[in-house]
Scaffold this active site. Structure first.
Site, PDB file in Angstrom:
ATOM      1  N   ASP A  98       0.828  -1.202   0.000  1.00  0.00           N
ATOM      2  CA  ASP A  98       0.000   0.000   0.000  1.00  0.00           C
ATOM      3  C   ASP A  98       0.866   1.257   0.000  1.00  0.00           C
ATOM      4  O   ASP A  98       1.565   1.533   0.970  1.00  0.00           O
ATOM      5  CB  ASP A  98      -0.891  -0.032   1.252  1.00  0.00           C
ATOM      6  CG  ASP A  98      -1.916   1.087   1.276  1.00  0.00           C
ATOM      7  OD1 ASP A  98      -2.010   1.833   0.282  1.00  0.00           O
ATOM      8  OD2 ASP A  98      -2.629   1.209   2.295  1.00  0.00           O
ATOM      9  N   ASP A 300      -2.261   6.319  -5.837  1.00  0.00           N
ATOM     10  CA  ASP A 300      -2.451   5.318  -4.780  1.00  0.00           C
ATOM     11  C   ASP A 300      -2.569   3.915  -5.358  1.00  0.00           C
ATOM     12  O   ASP A 300      -3.442   3.653  -6.175  1.00  0.00           O
ATOM     13  CB  ASP A 300      -3.710   5.674  -3.984  1.00  0.00           C
ATOM     14  CG  ASP A 300      -3.975   4.739  -2.825  1.00  0.00           C
ATOM     15  OD1 ASP A 300      -3.020   4.120  -2.323  1.00  0.00           O
ATOM     16  OD2 ASP A 300      -5.143   4.632  -2.417  1.00  0.00           O
TER      17      ASP A 300
END
Length: 412
Positions: A98, A300
Site C-alpha cells: 500500500d 495510490d
C-alpha cells in the site's frame, strides 16, 4: 474511481539504518482476483466496491482523528499480492502492498483476534531473530498511537477501515534469495475482520516506518498489468532496477507534493484534463491541495479505480456521454449498454500534471464486456491502479519526483 492496492508476503520495517538494504531488487505482484473466475463485469464491480469503500473510510479517518476511532480489516482491501518470508527459520507470508500507508505488519501468535490467512500464522516464539522494540525506539515514537508495557505496543488504522494492534519488533525479512536483518515490523495480535489471501500489509508510504524509508531506498517503481489479465504478474522494482526504459516513449516527470495533514500519501499537482484534442473547461482550483489539507490528487496503489473531484468529474462525464451517445445502464455511474452495437471508438484521455502529461488510451479508462462499456472514473481525487496500467511509474524519493513512461508491463 481508480485505485491500487498491492499485496505482499512479508510485512516488515528496517529498524536499523546500519542493516544492509537491498539496493537492487525485483518482486512480482499478483492481483487478488487472479485465481478467480469472475467475469469482466464482476471484476469491474468488485474494483468499484473496493474503491468506494476505501475512499469513504479515508474520508472518515481524516475527519475523525480520535484515538478511540476503531475499524476492522475487511476482505476486499487488497489489490495485488507479493510473496515474502519472515524469521529464523523462515515461514512464507502474503501481504497487501500500500503506497498510502507506512506500517509493515503481519498477524502473530498468540492471536487475540485474527482473520483467516493462506499461510501459517507467524509465531515469534519460534524465531531466533525476533526482538521487541522499546518505547524509546524512534520508530515507536513516530507512530500516531502507541503505549508502553514496556515494549512498544502499537495501534494502526487505514483509510480503507483496516486496523492492527500488537507489538513493534525487529525480524529478518526475506525477498526471494535476499535477506535483510533487523527490520522493524508490527507483530499484530488483534486484527479484526478478514483480508483476502493476505497476512497483513507492507507500507510503501512516505513515513519513517515504511519499507522504502526503512531500507533507505531512494527510488522504486512498478508497472501494473490489468486486473482483467488474470495470469500476468506486475513488477515492483527497487534501486537501480527501478529505472525507466525510454525506448517505448518519452519520459514525463512531475513533482511529488506532500500534505502535512495526510503525510503518508503521494500527492500530485493535477492542472487539467483533456479528452482527445479537447481541453475540458475545468476550473484551475478544482484539484488544488488546500491549506487546510483538503483537496489535492493522490496516486495510490491501494485504490482500484480513479476518482475525480465532483466538479471535475461532472465535466468529464458530460464530455464522455456526448462522445459515446449510448444509453446508460443506470444513472449512478458511467456504464453504457452496448446491446448489439459496436464498442465506441474513444479518444485518449490526458491528465495534465505540473510539467507532465499522462496519456490514458481508451483501455485505461473504459472496461468493456459482452454487453456493457464501463468507465473506470468517478467522483473523488485519487489516481487509481486501473488507470496506471501499462505505465511504468517511478517514485524518485530522493529527488521528490514522479516519472512515468508507457510500457508493456508484462515484458518488464
Amino acid at each position: 474511481m481508480l485505485g491500487i492496492l498491492l499485496v505482499a508476503s512479508s510485512l516488515l520495517f528496517l529498524a536499523s539504518l546500519s542493516a544492509s538494504p537491498p539496493v537492487d531488487l525485483g518482486i512480482n505482484l499478483i492481483h487478488i482476483d487472479s485465481r478467480s473466475n469472475f467475469s469482466t463485469s464482476e471484476l469491474f464491480h468488485r474494483a468499484s466496491q473496493r474503491t468506494r469503500y476505501r475512499t469513504k473510510n479515508r474520508e472518515l479517518k481524516l475527519t475523525n482523528s480520535s484515538p478511540n476511532f476503531r475499524s476492522s480489516l475487511h476482505s476486499m482491501d487488497g489489490e495485488y499480492l507479493l510473496e515474502l518470508a519472515i524469521g529464523t527459520p523462515s515461514i512464507p507470508l502474503m501481504a497487501i502492498v500500500d503506497t498510502g500507508s507506512d506500517l509493515i505488519w503481519t498477524q502473530c501468535e498468540p492471536c487475540i483476534s485474527c482473520f483467516a490467512q493462506p499461510t501459517p500464522v507467524y509465531d515469534p516464539s519460534g524465531s531466533s531473530t525476533f526482538s521487541p522494540l522499546p518505547c524509546s525506539s524512534p520508530l515507536c515514537e513516530s507512530l500516531a498511537y502507541y503505549n508502553c508495557t514496556p515494549e512498544c505496543r502499537y495501534y494502526y488504522n487505514y483509510s480503507d477501515s483496516a486496523s492492527t494492534q500488537g507489538i513493534l519488533a525487529t525480524e529478518t525479512l526475506i525477498f526471494g534469495a535476499y535477506s535483510v536483518h533487523d527490520v522493524a515490523f508490527g507483530c499484530g495480535h488483534a486484527n479484526l475482520g478478514t483480508s483476502f489471501n493476505s497476512t497483513g500489509t507492507v507500507g510503501l508510504g512516505r513515513g519513517h516506518g515504511s519499507l522504502v524509508s526503512q531500507l533507505g531506498i531512494e527510488k522504486f517503481s512498478y508497472c501494473l498489468t490489468s486486473f482483467l489479465e488474470s495470469n500476468i504478474t506486475s513488477p515492483l522494482l527497487f534501486g537501480s532496477m527501478a529505472d525507466l526504459n525510454t525506448s517505448s516513449g518519452a519520459t514525463q516527470s512531475t513533482l511529488l507534493t506532500q500534505n502535512p495533514f495526510d503525510p503518508s500519501f503521494y500527492y500530485l499537482d493535477l492542472k487539467g484534463i483533456s479528452i482527445g484534442e479537447t481541453l475540458l473547461p475545468i476550473r484551475a482550483e478544482t484539484f488544488e491541495l488546500k491549506k487546510d489539507g483538503s483537496g489535492g490528487v493522490i496516486i495510490d496503489t491501494g485504490t482500484a479505480l480513479t476518482r475525480l473531484e465532483q466538479a471535475g468529474y461532472d465535466i468529464v462525464a458530460r464530455e464522455i456521454k456526448s462522445i459515446v451517445n449510448l444509453p446508460l445502464v443506470n444513472s449512478s455511474e458511467l456504464c453504457f449498454s452496448l446491446s448489439s452495437r459496436l464498442v465506441p471508438n474513444m479518444p485518449d484521455m490526458t491528465l495534465h500534471f505540473e510539467g507532465a502529461n499522462m496519456t490514458l488510451p481508451m483501455d485505461n479508462y473504459m472496461i468493456v464486456d459482452s454487453n456493457k462499456a464501463m468507465i473506470g472514473v468517478t467522483g473523488g481525487s485519487i489516481l487509481g491502479n486501473y488507470q496506471q496500467k501499462n505505465i511504468h511509474i517511478l517514485y524518485n524519493l530522493a529527488g521528490g519526483m514522479l516519472s512515468f513512461v508507457p510500457a508493456k508491463c508484462s515484458e518488464i
